[in-house]
Design a protein around this motif. Structure first.
Motif, PDB file in Angstrom:
ATOM      1  N   HIS A 202      52.836 -12.209 -28.931  1.00  0.00           N
ATOM      2  CA  HIS A 202      51.457 -11.894 -28.541  1.00  0.00           C
ATOM      3  C   HIS A 202      50.940 -12.949 -27.553  1.00  0.00           C
ATOM      4  O   HIS A 202      50.328 -12.616 -26.535  1.00  0.00           O
ATOM      5  CB  HIS A 202      50.544 -11.834 -29.770  1.00  0.00           C
ATOM      6  CG  HIS A 202      49.158 -11.374 -29.426  1.00  0.00           C
ATOM      7  ND1 HIS A 202      48.759 -10.063 -29.497  1.00  0.00           N
ATOM      8  CD2 HIS A 202      48.079 -12.058 -28.968  1.00  0.00           C
ATOM      9  CE1 HIS A 202      47.495  -9.959 -29.107  1.00  0.00           C
ATOM     10  NE2 HIS A 202      47.051 -11.167 -28.791  1.00  0.00           N
TER      11      HIS A 202
ATOM     12  N   GLU B 181      49.864 -12.512 -23.659  1.00  0.00           N
ATOM     13  CA  GLU B 181      48.487 -12.824 -23.247  1.00  0.00           C
ATOM     14  C   GLU B 181      48.493 -13.709 -21.990  1.00  0.00           C
ATOM     15  O   GLU B 181      47.732 -13.476 -21.050  1.00  0.00           O
ATOM     16  CB  GLU B 181      47.748 -13.529 -24.384  1.00  0.00           C
ATOM     17  CG  GLU B 181      46.306 -13.856 -24.043  1.00  0.00           C
ATOM     18  CD  GLU B 181      45.494 -14.219 -25.282  1.00  0.00           C
ATOM     19  OE1 GLU B 181      45.166 -13.306 -26.059  1.00  0.00           O
ATOM     20  OE2 GLU B 181      45.186 -15.409 -25.469  1.00  0.00           O
TER      21      GLU B 181
ATOM     22  N   GLU C 136      42.898 -17.574 -35.553  1.00  0.00           N
ATOM     23  CA  GLU C 136      43.608 -18.332 -34.501  1.00  0.00           C
ATOM     24  C   GLU C 136      42.686 -19.422 -33.951  1.00  0.00           C
ATOM     25  O   GLU C 136      43.109 -20.560 -33.708  1.00  0.00           O
ATOM     26  CB  GLU C 136      44.161 -17.399 -33.406  1.00  0.00           C
ATOM     27  CG  GLU C 136      43.178 -17.118 -32.309  1.00  0.00           C
ATOM     28  CD  GLU C 136      43.552 -16.069 -31.270  1.00  0.00           C
ATOM     29  OE1 GLU C 136      44.393 -15.195 -31.510  1.00  0.00           O
ATOM     30  OE2 GLU C 136      42.941 -16.134 -30.194  1.00  0.00           O
TER      31      GLU C 136
ATOM     32  N   ARG D  82      46.898 -12.627 -18.372  1.00  0.00           N
ATOM     33  CA  ARG D  82      45.825 -13.342 -17.648  1.00  0.00           C
ATOM     34  C   ARG D  82      46.312 -13.771 -16.261  1.00  0.00           C
ATOM     35  O   ARG D  82      45.547 -13.767 -15.300  1.00  0.00           O
ATOM     36  CB  ARG D  82      45.376 -14.568 -18.429  1.00  0.00           C
ATOM     37  CG  ARG D  82      44.952 -14.285 -19.852  1.00  0.00           C
ATOM     38  CD  ARG D  82      43.558 -13.703 -19.910  1.00  0.00           C
ATOM     39  NE  ARG D  82      43.303 -13.066 -21.186  1.00  0.00           N
ATOM     40  CZ  ARG D  82      42.930 -13.697 -22.300  1.00  0.00           C
ATOM     41  NH1 ARG D  82      42.752 -14.981 -22.281  1.00  0.00           N
ATOM     42  NH2 ARG D  82      42.711 -13.017 -23.409  1.00  0.00           N
TER      43      ARG D  82
ATOM     44  N   GLU E 223      41.828 -13.066 -34.844  1.00  0.00           N
ATOM     45  CA  GLU E 223      41.333 -13.854 -33.709  1.00  0.00           C
ATOM     46  C   GLU E 223      40.490 -15.028 -34.209  1.00  0.00           C
ATOM     47  O   GLU E 223      40.578 -16.152 -33.716  1.00  0.00           O
ATOM     48  CB  GLU E 223      40.525 -12.990 -32.745  1.00  0.00           C
ATOM     49  CG  GLU E 223      40.124 -13.768 -31.512  1.00  0.00           C
ATOM     50  CD  GLU E 223      39.451 -12.912 -30.458  1.00  0.00           C
ATOM     51  OE1 GLU E 223      40.169 -12.380 -29.589  1.00  0.00           O
ATOM     52  OE2 GLU E 223      38.208 -12.776 -30.513  1.00  0.00           O
TER      53      GLU E 223
ATOM     54  N   LEU F 295      46.707 -18.586 -27.186  1.00  0.00           N
ATOM     55  CA  LEU F 295      46.531 -18.936 -28.602  1.00  0.00           C
ATOM     56  C   LEU F 295      46.654 -17.626 -29.392  1.00  0.00           C
ATOM     57  O   LEU F 295      45.994 -16.644 -29.061  1.00  0.00           O
ATOM     58  CB  LEU F 295      45.142 -19.552 -28.780  1.00  0.00           C
ATOM     59  CG  LEU F 295      44.766 -20.130 -30.137  1.00  0.00           C
ATOM     60  CD1 LEU F 295      45.684 -21.286 -30.517  1.00  0.00           C
ATOM     61  CD2 LEU F 295      43.307 -20.619 -30.100  1.00  0.00           C
TER      62      LEU F 295
HETATM   63 MG   LIG Z   1      43.771 -13.412 -27.649  1.00  0.00          MG
END
Ligand SMILES: [Mg+2]
Ligand SMILES: Nc1ncnc2c1ncn2[C@@H]1O[C@H](COP(=O)(O)OP(=O)(O)OP(=O)(O)O)[C@@H](O)[C@H]1O
Length: 427
Positions: A215, A219, A114, A223, A111, A203
């Protein structure tokens, strides 16, 4: 082309970023079979130990100074790791969770990686208005379907920065406002900012660009599902509470029982949307003290309901530890004030009984599955921007899916047409 040349090209592709205009490169990528060799609470191309070993030599150059195991600061015991990047241009602290310490470490480190890439975008930018781009024959994203900010200043003659991505659905290059792609929070924002929401939604990093894309897409879908669920109102939210006794999967039962054994009450909502990918929201409360203590939540979205649920519960435990550790830049006094709202008074929705297993499917098949699902609900663009840096060769992507709702916990969020339509159809 010989096999060796193909392999070399493949290796190259792992390190060189694809420009949005490289249609042949993206087409090749989307037919590349990348297998999953690790499937425990997540699905990845390689084991977390190998990922850590591959990225570790680059951590210093990216400004990552510390990986801290903070699990013991709470009493639940689900592994949570803090990753510090003090000289960052956004959050200096990333957080990772997982079923064990090594997975939590990789999740926190990746994370942070990224975000570093999102803060240092190396793709060329164009300074122009949408009208100029159109006149020059360049295709722009449908800006009317991007999540906007309250009182946004966008108009088609406003000069702003644009970056070129590749639309997986239309299979063509498309220009996007840079604001929807980078992740720098420096106070001196790039030209033309203040039009669209700037979050880290979509991201993602990974062991391979396709893995990162899966991924990132999950995500964005997660959301969107969470924002629709909130928009649905109290009665809808209550209807979605999951009967935890209906969960048979041993790993899911274990994380739930770990919470309960620590005096923490987990509740789970099925927030899955019309896209049809399972998504859950888990809330955890201090048993008996929920009126006077904060409620923590976590989200999870995956083809396999059990992985979606595991991610939601471990993320809820992570949120609690973020507050306990107190070192995140985005915490305020308000986060520590009691925000208790009652647990749902009924939980009737059963957890799916049938076992879904996509671990033998390749990542490009996952991407194709998600693309088809998006098209089925009327989404016509899903744009990838390859943010991989030649310096590190760690795959990083930003996925932007116009038409899906942005995260509603962003203070700048204004409901888009999808949330308004959802609310309308429930009322
Ligand atoms: Mg994330
Ligand atoms: N085992 C792994 N190997 C490679 N990358 C990983 C692995 N686990 C997580 N990542 C990457 O780490 C980043 C964080 O993922 P994680 O699942 O921990 O959180 P997340 O759900 O994206 O969290 P948030 O909601 O805070 O954005 C993502 O870019 C993800 O692709």
């Amino acid at each position: 082309m010989s096999r060796l040349e193909q392999d070399l090209q493949q290796l190259e592709r792992g390190t060189e970023p694809l420009s949005g205009g490289d249609v042949a490169g993206w087409t090749d990528l989307l037919t590349t079979k990348v297998e999953k060799h690790f499937a425990s609470g997540t699905q990845r191309m390689r084991a977390p130990e190998e990922t850590l070993a591959a990225v570790r030599p680059h951590l210093g150059a990216m400004g990552i100074t510390r990986i801290a195991n903070i699990t013991g600061l709470d009493r639940i015991g689900l592994p949570v790791v803090l990753v510090c990047r003090p000289n960052s241009r956004s959050l200096s602290t990333s957080v990772g969770k997982g079923l064990d310490l090594v997975n939590a470490s990789v999740s926190g480190v990746m994370e942070s990686i990224e975000l570093h890439h999102g803060e240092h975008v190396m793709q060329p930018l164009l300074l122009a208005s949408a009208a100029d781009l159109l006149a020059s024959g360049r295709r722009t994203v449908d800006v009317s379907r991007l999540p906007r900010v309250r009182n946004g200043r966008y108009h088609s003659n406003l000069p702003l920065l644009w970056v070129e991505g590749f639309d997986l659905l239309g299979r063509q290059p498309v220009w996007l406002p840079f604001e929807t792609v980078h992740a720098s929070a420096l106070s001196e924002a790039p030209t033309g900012s203040g039009c669209f929401t700037a979050t880290s939604n979509g991201l993602a990093s990974g062991n391979h660009l396709l893995e990162a894309m899966v991924h990132a897409m999950l995500e964005v879908i997660e959301r969107d599902a969470a924002s629709l669920w909130s928009a649905g109102g109290a009665a809808h939210r209550a209807d979605t509470a999951v009967d935890l006794d209906s969960i048979a999967d041993p790993a899911c039962r274990d994380v739930i029982n770990r919470c309960r054994a620590a005096g923490i009450l987990p509740t789970v909502h099925d927030i899955g949307s019309d896209i049809g990918v399972p998504a859950y929201l888990c809330e955890i409360r201090e048993a008996g003290h929920w009126q006077t203590t904060p409620v923590f939540s976590g989200l999870g979205c995956h083809f396999e309901p059990r992985i979606a649920l595991l991610r939601a519960v471990t993320e809820a435990a992570q949120s609690r530890l973020v507050l306990i550790a107190g070192s995140r830049d985005d915490l305020s006094r308000r986060d520590y004030a009691a925000t208790g709202h009652p647990p749902p008074d009924r939980a009737n929705r059963p957890f799916p009984r049938e076992v879904v297993d996509v671990s033998r499917r390749t990542f490009n098949e996952d991407v194709a599955d998600l693309a088809a699902r998006l098209q089925r609900i009327g989404i016509d663009e899903a744009i990838a921007i390859d943010l991989t840096s030649t310096r590190y060769g760690i795959p990083v992507v930003r996925m932007v899916i116009p038409g899906l709702e942005g995260p509603d916990d962003d203070p700048e969020y204004v409901p888009g047409s999808r949330a308004l339509a959802f609310r309308e159809c429930l009322s």
